[in-house]
Design an enzyme around this catalytic site. Sequence first.
Site, PDB file in Angstrom:
ATOM      1  N   ARG A 120      14.436 -22.910 -16.348  1.00  9.35           N
ATOM      2  CA  ARG A 120      15.592 -22.239 -15.694  1.00  9.35           C
ATOM      3  C   ARG A 120      15.771 -20.784 -16.109  1.00  9.35           C
ATOM      4  NH1 ARG A 120      17.983 -27.321 -16.967  1.00  9.35           N
ATOM      5  NH2 ARG A 120      17.808 -28.704 -15.169  1.00  9.35           N
ATOM      6  N   LYS A 142      11.891  -7.654  -8.185  1.00 10.65           N
ATOM      7  CA  LYS A 142      11.460  -8.528  -7.080  1.00 10.65           C
ATOM      8  C   LYS A 142      10.248  -9.308  -7.566  1.00 10.65           C
ATOM      9  CE  LYS A 142      12.889  -6.327  -2.787  1.00 10.65           C
ATOM     10  NZ  LYS A 142      12.417  -5.718  -1.532  1.00 10.65           N
ATOM     11  N   GLU A 184       2.206   4.054  -2.180  1.00 11.25           N
ATOM     12  CA  GLU A 184       3.600   3.810  -2.603  1.00 11.25           C
ATOM     13  C   GLU A 184       4.199   5.076  -3.223  1.00 11.25           C
ATOM     14  OE1 GLU A 184       5.077   1.113  -1.623  1.00 11.25           O
ATOM     15  OE2 GLU A 184       3.822  -0.674  -1.887  1.00 11.25           O
ATOM     16  N   LYS A 226      12.692   4.820  -7.760  1.00 10.39           N
ATOM     17  CA  LYS A 226      12.875   3.374  -7.631  1.00 10.39           C
ATOM     18  C   LYS A 226      14.074   2.916  -8.453  1.00 10.39           C
ATOM     19  CE  LYS A 226      11.233  -1.005  -6.866  1.00 10.39           C
ATOM     20  NZ  LYS A 226      10.130  -1.844  -6.495  1.00 10.39           N
ATOM     21  N   GLU A 236      19.100  -5.775  -2.436  1.00 14.49           N
ATOM     22  CA  GLU A 236      18.719  -5.337  -1.087  1.00 14.49           C
ATOM     23  C   GLU A 236      19.730  -5.735   0.002  1.00 14.49           C
ATOM     24  OE1 GLU A 236      14.465  -5.247  -0.358  1.00 14.49           O
ATOM     25  OE2 GLU A 236      14.861  -5.636   1.752  1.00 14.49           O
ATOM     26  N   ARG A 240      18.189  -0.465  -0.528  1.00 17.59           N
ATOM     27  CA  ARG A 240      16.902  -0.860  -1.131  1.00 17.59           C
ATOM     28  C   ARG A 240      15.854  -1.149  -0.068  1.00 17.59           C
ATOM     29  NH1 ARG A 240      15.440  -4.680  -6.353  1.00 17.59           N
ATOM     30  NH2 ARG A 240      13.192  -4.426  -6.100  1.00 17.59           N
ATOM     31  N   ASN A 244      10.930  -0.199   1.775  1.00 18.56           N
ATOM     32  CA  ASN A 244       9.930  -0.942   2.552  1.00 18.56           C
ATOM     33  C   ASN A 244       9.408  -0.158   3.744  1.00 18.56           C
ATOM     34  OD1 ASN A 244       9.862  -3.215   0.943  1.00 18.56           O
ATOM     35  ND2 ASN A 244      11.666  -4.076   1.921  1.00 18.56           N
ATOM     36  N   HIS A 247       6.270  -1.321   5.490  1.00 20.60           N
ATOM     37  CA  HIS A 247       5.925  -2.661   5.006  1.00 20.60           C
ATOM     38  C   HIS A 247       5.973  -3.721   6.103  1.00 20.60           C
ATOM     39  CE1 HIS A 247       6.190  -0.705   1.169  1.00 20.60           C
ATOM     40  NE2 HIS A 247       6.047  -1.812   0.478  1.00 20.60           N
ATOM     41  N   HIS A 251       2.838  -5.729   6.248  1.00 17.81           N
ATOM     42  CA  HIS A 251       2.774  -7.170   5.951  1.00 17.81           C
ATOM     43  C   HIS A 251       2.114  -7.922   7.110  1.00 17.81           C
ATOM     44  CE1 HIS A 251       6.244  -7.113   2.761  1.00 17.81           C
ATOM     45  NE2 HIS A 251       5.095  -6.687   2.277  1.00 17.81           N
ATOM     46  N   HIS A 264      -2.657  -4.116  -0.336  1.00 15.25           N
ATOM     47  CA  HIS A 264      -1.257  -3.918   0.052  1.00 15.25           C
ATOM     48  C   HIS A 264      -0.981  -2.436   0.367  1.00 15.25           C
ATOM     49  CE1 HIS A 264       3.070  -4.506   0.091  1.00 15.25           C
ATOM     50  NE2 HIS A 264       3.202  -3.541  -0.808  1.00 15.25           N
TER      51      HIS A 264
HETATM   52  P1  NAD Z   1      -3.492  -6.300  -7.874  1.00 13.20           P
HETATM   53  O1  NAD Z   1      -2.531  -6.825  -8.822  1.00 13.20           O
HETATM   54  O2  NAD Z   1      -4.282  -7.254  -7.054  1.00 13.20           O
HETATM   55  O3  NAD Z   1      -4.488  -5.319  -8.654  1.00 13.20           O
HETATM   56  C1  NAD Z   1      -5.530  -4.714  -7.944  1.00 13.20           C
HETATM   57  C2  NAD Z   1      -6.907  -4.995  -8.571  1.00 13.20           C
HETATM   58  O4  NAD Z   1      -7.094  -4.173  -9.708  1.00 13.20           O
HETATM   59  C3  NAD Z   1      -7.082  -6.424  -9.043  1.00 13.20           C
HETATM   60  O5  NAD Z   1      -8.407  -6.813  -8.837  1.00 13.20           O
HETATM   61  C4  NAD Z   1      -6.785  -6.298 -10.517  1.00 13.20           C
HETATM   62  O6  NAD Z   1      -7.309  -7.347 -11.278  1.00 13.20           O
HETATM   63  C5  NAD Z   1      -7.417  -4.973 -10.842  1.00 13.20           C
HETATM   64  N1  NAD Z   1      -6.886  -4.251 -11.975  1.00 13.20           N
HETATM   65  C6  NAD Z   1      -5.599  -4.201 -12.389  1.00 13.20           C
HETATM   66  N2  NAD Z   1      -5.481  -3.296 -13.369  1.00 13.20           N
HETATM   67  C7  NAD Z   1      -6.704  -2.808 -13.613  1.00 13.20           C
HETATM   68  C8  NAD Z   1      -7.213  -1.837 -14.507  1.00 13.20           C
HETATM   69  N3  NAD Z   1      -6.405  -1.145 -15.318  1.00 13.20           N
HETATM   70  N4  NAD Z   1      -8.542  -1.590 -14.506  1.00 13.20           N
HETATM   71  C9  NAD Z   1      -9.362  -2.242 -13.644  1.00 13.20           C
HETATM   72  N5  NAD Z   1      -8.935  -3.143 -12.740  1.00 13.20           N
HETATM   73  C10 NAD Z   1      -7.624  -3.423 -12.738  1.00 13.20           C
HETATM   74  O7  NAD Z   1      -2.785  -5.303  -6.816  1.00 13.20           O
HETATM   75  P2  NAD Z   1      -1.617  -4.217  -6.953  1.00 13.20           P
HETATM   76  O8  NAD Z   1      -1.930  -3.190  -5.945  1.00 13.20           O
HETATM   77  O9  NAD Z   1      -1.374  -3.827  -8.344  1.00 13.20           O
HETATM   78  O10 NAD Z   1      -0.329  -5.048  -6.480  1.00 13.20           O
HETATM   79  C11 NAD Z   1      -0.208  -5.520  -5.173  1.00 13.20           C
HETATM   80  C12 NAD Z   1       0.831  -6.610  -5.157  1.00 13.20           C
HETATM   81  O11 NAD Z   1       2.087  -6.059  -5.554  1.00 13.20           O
HETATM   82  C13 NAD Z   1       1.040  -7.249  -3.807  1.00 13.20           C
HETATM   83  O12 NAD Z   1       1.051  -8.646  -3.942  1.00 13.20           O
HETATM   84  C14 NAD Z   1       2.412  -6.752  -3.363  1.00 13.20           C
HETATM   85  O13 NAD Z   1       3.080  -7.672  -2.535  1.00 13.20           O
HETATM   86  C15 NAD Z   1       3.091  -6.567  -4.684  1.00 13.20           C
HETATM   87  N6  NAD Z   1       4.192  -5.609  -4.669  1.00 13.20           N
HETATM   88  C16 NAD Z   1       5.371  -6.008  -5.207  1.00 13.20           C
HETATM   89  C17 NAD Z   1       6.428  -5.127  -5.260  1.00 13.20           C
HETATM   90  C18 NAD Z   1       7.703  -5.546  -5.923  1.00 13.20           C
HETATM   91  O14 NAD Z   1       8.694  -4.820  -5.834  1.00 13.20           O
HETATM   92  N7  NAD Z   1       7.726  -6.640  -6.639  1.00 13.20           N
HETATM   93  C19 NAD Z   1       6.290  -3.830  -4.749  1.00 13.20           C
HETATM   94  C20 NAD Z   1       5.056  -3.459  -4.213  1.00 13.20           C
HETATM   95  C21 NAD Z   1       4.005  -4.359  -4.182  1.00 13.20           C
HETATM   96  N1  GLY Z   2       8.911  -2.596  -3.127  1.00  8.43           N
HETATM   97  C1  GLY Z   2      10.180  -2.783  -2.497  1.00  8.43           C
HETATM   98  C2  GLY Z   2      11.295  -3.097  -3.430  1.00  8.43           C
HETATM   99  O1  GLY Z   2      11.136  -3.243  -4.605  1.00  8.43           O
HETATM  100  O2  GLY Z   2      12.396  -3.219  -2.965  1.00  8.43           O
END
Ligand code: NAD
Ligand code: GLY
Length: 359
Positions: A120, A142, A184, A226, A236, A240, A244, A247, A251, A264
Amino acid sequence: MRTLNVELADRSYPIRIGGGLLADPELVLPFVKSRRVAVITNNVVGPLYLRAFADGLKARGLTVTEIVLPDGEAHKDWETLNTIFDGLLSSRCDRGTTLIALGGGVVGDMVGFAAATYQRGVPFIQVPTTLLSQVDSSVGGKTAINHPLGKNMIGAFYQPRMVLADTLVLNTLPERELKAGLAEVIKYGLIRDLPFLEWIEENLERLLARDADALAEAVERSCRNKAEVVAADETEQGVRATLNLGHTFGHAIETGLGYGVWLHGEAVAAGAIMAADLSRRLGWLSDTDVERVRSIHERAGLPVKGAPLGADRYLELMAHDKKVADGTLRLVLLKAIGEAVITAEASQADIRASIEACC
Ligand code: NAD
Ligand code: GLY
């Protein structure tokens, strides 16, 4: 080291940014609840950074459980989430255990969701290792996994205790991932920070060359944007959603092609150009503005055309968007460069026309 704060009353937390921070476990210790932590990473980041990081924590007297997930967006699902729970339960991690996400946005989003739900709710710390996760996903709470019918559809708002962004680790990031992160960064300039957009336009080559100062500046200015937006609207209800930009279209590309085919950030880049085109159709942006949006993404090496899914498929996928309210699709569009709005004003015909023009 640069420090910013996300101001959320008793849940406020710092973001620490700088080169080499991962080598300093002392930065993490004040945010660990008990002597027990679980460091969760994946099979790409783990071999690069887990050993030294976990050993540093152990040397400070912490008991460390290590969990290594399969890499990639295609594994941001229930099965992988369960792998985290399996690891926590089999190591007898209790309610005082602090989870530490060591990886990009995929690891960070999943560990955050695991932390929100394990027993929890347990504390967690974000150690983002991609540019995208340092400028966006690690901040703001998020957390989510994907569903076959939609991206990030199952999740929770759950804030970390701190964010530790070591810009040195960006040196091992593949080129394509660095560029995806820039989408981003550009987003913040487009939605609310024109001086930052101008700075990015002037410094894009330095960012692409991984100039350490330029990257730290981009991470700090992105996180400041941010943090301000999240402090104003954590869950949001309004502003907020402007984070997006691009997005909803993006998406649709990610879900339509299958998770992980486009990154992404790549999908968000193409989506931002579609949003700019649609903003022009509403009379808000000029042709020159739209070209400015296209050009900065092109210079960053990002896609400037959407995936050719067909307008019908885009519209079908976009109908699942989280911004749909009472059956009406709301989109983030640009009133001007540097000023985003959330609006239901775009007609289906205009949305369709923008998809067809930009794909
Ligand atoms: P990811 O986490 O898949 O990382 C990209 C690639 O790089 C992966 O293969 C990873 O293993 C590799 N990697 C990571 N760090 C590394 C490093 N220092 N050296 C070498 N390789 C490395 O992708 P991402 O772009 O970091 O994140 C995308 C995700 O984030 C999506 O799922 C998206 O929906 C999410 N997201 C969430 C929010 C939020 O507010 N929570 C905002 C934007 C995106
Ligand atoms: N990446 C969008 C948010 O955090 O709201």
